[in-house]
Enzyme design. Structure first.
Site, mmCIF file in Angstrom:
data_model
loop_
_atom_site.group_PDB
_atom_site.id
_atom_site.type_symbol
_atom_site.label_atom_id
_atom_site.label_comp_id
_atom_site.label_asym_id
_atom_site.label_seq_id
_atom_site.Cartn_x
_atom_site.Cartn_y
_atom_site.Cartn_z
ATOM 1 N N GLU A 49 1.383 0.099 8.678
ATOM 2 C CA GLU A 49 1.302 -0.136 7.227
ATOM 3 C C GLU A 49 1.323 1.224 6.505
ATOM 4 O O GLU A 49 0.798 2.203 7.036
ATOM 5 C CB GLU A 49 -0.040 -0.838 6.946
ATOM 6 C CG GLU A 49 -0.373 -1.057 5.493
ATOM 7 C CD GLU A 49 -1.863 -1.435 5.282
ATOM 8 O OE1 GLU A 49 -2.737 -0.799 5.906
ATOM 9 O OE2 GLU A 49 -2.123 -2.357 4.491
ATOM 10 N N ASN B 229 1.985 -3.848 -1.634
ATOM 11 C CA ASN B 229 1.859 -3.240 -0.313
ATOM 12 C C ASN B 229 2.833 -4.037 0.572
ATOM 13 O O ASN B 229 2.572 -5.200 0.883
ATOM 14 C CB ASN B 229 0.407 -3.359 0.157
ATOM 15 C CG ASN B 229 0.149 -2.577 1.419
ATOM 16 O OD1 ASN B 229 1.071 -2.205 2.134
ATOM 17 N ND2 ASN B 229 -1.131 -2.340 1.709
ATOM 18 N N LYS C 271 2.055 -7.859 1.075
ATOM 19 C CA LYS C 271 0.696 -8.157 1.566
ATOM 20 C C LYS C 271 -0.052 -9.111 0.631
ATOM 21 O O LYS C 271 -0.166 -8.850 -0.572
ATOM 22 C CB LYS C 271 -0.074 -6.851 1.714
ATOM 23 C CG LYS C 271 -1.454 -6.969 2.327
ATOM 24 C CD LYS C 271 -2.010 -5.565 2.542
ATOM 25 C CE LYS C 271 -3.384 -5.551 3.169
ATOM 26 N NZ LYS C 271 -3.837 -4.150 3.390
ATOM 27 N N GLU D 131 -7.381 -0.845 -2.724
ATOM 28 C CA GLU D 131 -6.130 -1.615 -2.649
ATOM 29 C C GLU D 131 -6.027 -2.637 -3.783
ATOM 30 O O GLU D 131 -4.946 -2.910 -4.277
ATOM 31 C CB GLU D 131 -6.008 -2.327 -1.298
ATOM 32 C CG GLU D 131 -5.645 -1.380 -0.187
ATOM 33 C CD GLU D 131 -5.115 -2.128 1.016
ATOM 34 O OE1 GLU D 131 -4.130 -2.858 0.892
ATOM 35 O OE2 GLU D 131 -5.727 -1.979 2.095
ATOM 36 N N CYS E 291 -2.009 -5.509 7.891
ATOM 37 C CA CYS E 291 -3.400 -5.076 8.025
ATOM 38 C C CYS E 291 -4.425 -6.179 7.802
ATOM 39 O O CYS E 291 -4.616 -7.012 8.664
ATOM 40 C CB CYS E 291 -3.688 -3.889 7.122
ATOM 41 S SG CYS E 291 -5.216 -3.076 7.604
ATOM 42 N N ASN F 19 -4.069 0.134 8.640
ATOM 43 C CA ASN F 19 -4.846 1.358 8.377
ATOM 44 C C ASN F 19 -6.279 0.881 8.254
ATOM 45 O O ASN F 19 -6.649 0.287 7.238
ATOM 46 C CB ASN F 19 -4.475 1.985 7.026
ATOM 47 C CG ASN F 19 -3.160 2.744 7.033
ATOM 48 O OD1 ASN F 19 -3.118 3.974 7.090
ATOM 49 N ND2 ASN F 19 -2.074 1.995 6.934
#
Ligand code: CDT
Length: 303
Positions: free
Chosen positions: A46, A109, A126, A145, A171, A196
């Protein structure tokens, strides 16, 4: 049997000042190793082009925008696409996407799946965004995020690719059973993902000490309960003061880990995966059509 050789191309830390060009050189070095080991598909992490910038509070504007890719491929990443095409290897890679939709700017993302011809097969954005909108007091590294990305708007599609049915996630998505199930219901035989994962998320040693265990627990359960291969690739090591877990893994539909990284650096792990292994479980324990009882699952989409 339908074999495909897959590489999980783990990355060690990327420094804040490291250029996209320098990172792409590392990605290409891993791609060449993958070629030498017979890989047909390479799975990168990612946000694989930059440091994990959501650890910092950065005001809106050019400094923040510089972390996103308005186009893919672009001048910096074109050499990766060219090398992959020359070697005939497909890849999955995550990056921060700046998209203009209906005249409005959006931040996602994102990951893409690229075929061995260098063409983009599909895109995923994401859905499960962890962390916070506002910086949290007392943390050395933030996890913003929810500030820097909108939840993905593309669902969990799957694609006919690499001789099988392939889905993507990113993730935190890997911790949610719905992620795998929605793809498995569409026939996914392989789910590829990058992560991550800082090992200090809660600040509670009893929980944070289980970071590696929970990483594998979630992916192995996702693989087994949905009869699918799962390939999870980390960006890891001590990145700008934040220690992120490694243990990138290739996991069979049995839930068994077939290959796993042992360093916190750039490292390629590979496995020869039989996509037909999905059938073994999907035609027995997890024959969805025979055994699922969805009339009792309504709450999952109501709450
Ligand atoms: N990148 C990402 O989604 N990381 C989260 C970290 C823990 S939640 C702040 C993860 O689920 O691994």
């Amino acid at each position: 049997a339908r074999h495909i050789t897959i590489g999980a191309a783990q990355l060690g830390p990327i420094a804040r000042g490291e250029s996209r060009e320098a990172v792409v050189k590392r990605l290409i070095a891993l791609l060449r190793q993958a070629s030498a080991r017979g890989c047909e598909l390479v799975v990168y992490p990612e946000l694989a082009l930059t440091t994990f910038f959501p650890r910092w509070l950065i005001e809106r504007g050019p400094e923040l925008d510089a972390w996103y890719e308005p186009e893919m491929p672009n001048a910096q990443t074109q050499p990766l696409f060219d090398e992959a095409r020359a070697l005939g290897i497909g890849f999955y890679i995550g990056y921060a996407e700046l998209a203009v939709e209906d005249g409005k700017t959006h931040h996602y993302n994102t990951s893409i799946l690229v075929g061995p011809d260098g063409e983009i097969i599909g895109k995923y954005r994401k859905i499960h965004l962890p962390g916070h909108v506002e910086p949290q007091p007392g943390r050395d590294s933030q996890h913003l995020e929810k500030r820097y990305f909108e939840p993905g708007n593309l669902g969990f599609p799957v694609w006919d690719a690499f001789g099988g049915v392939v889905g993507m996630c990113l993730c935190n998505d890997r911790r949610w059973p719905e992620t795998y199930r929605v793809m498995a219901l569409q026939g996914a035989e392989l789910v590829v993902l990058g992560y991550n994962t800082p090992n200090d998320h809660t600040g509670d040693g009893a929980v944070d000490g289980l970071s590696n265990f929970h990483n594998h627990l979630a992916m192995q359960a996702g693989a087994y309960q949905n009869s699918t291969w799962v390939v999870g690739t980390a960006k890891c090591g001590r990145e700008e003061g934040s220690l992120m877990i490694g243990q990138s893994a290739i996991i069979a539909p049995s839930g068994e880990i077939v290959a796993m990284a042992t360093t916190l650096e750039d490292e390629l792990v590979t496995a020869r995966c039989d996509l037909d292994m999905s059938k073994v479980y999907r035609e027995t324990f997890f024959d969805f059509a025979r055994h699922r009882e969805p009339q009792h699952y309504g709450l999952i989409v109501e709450r």
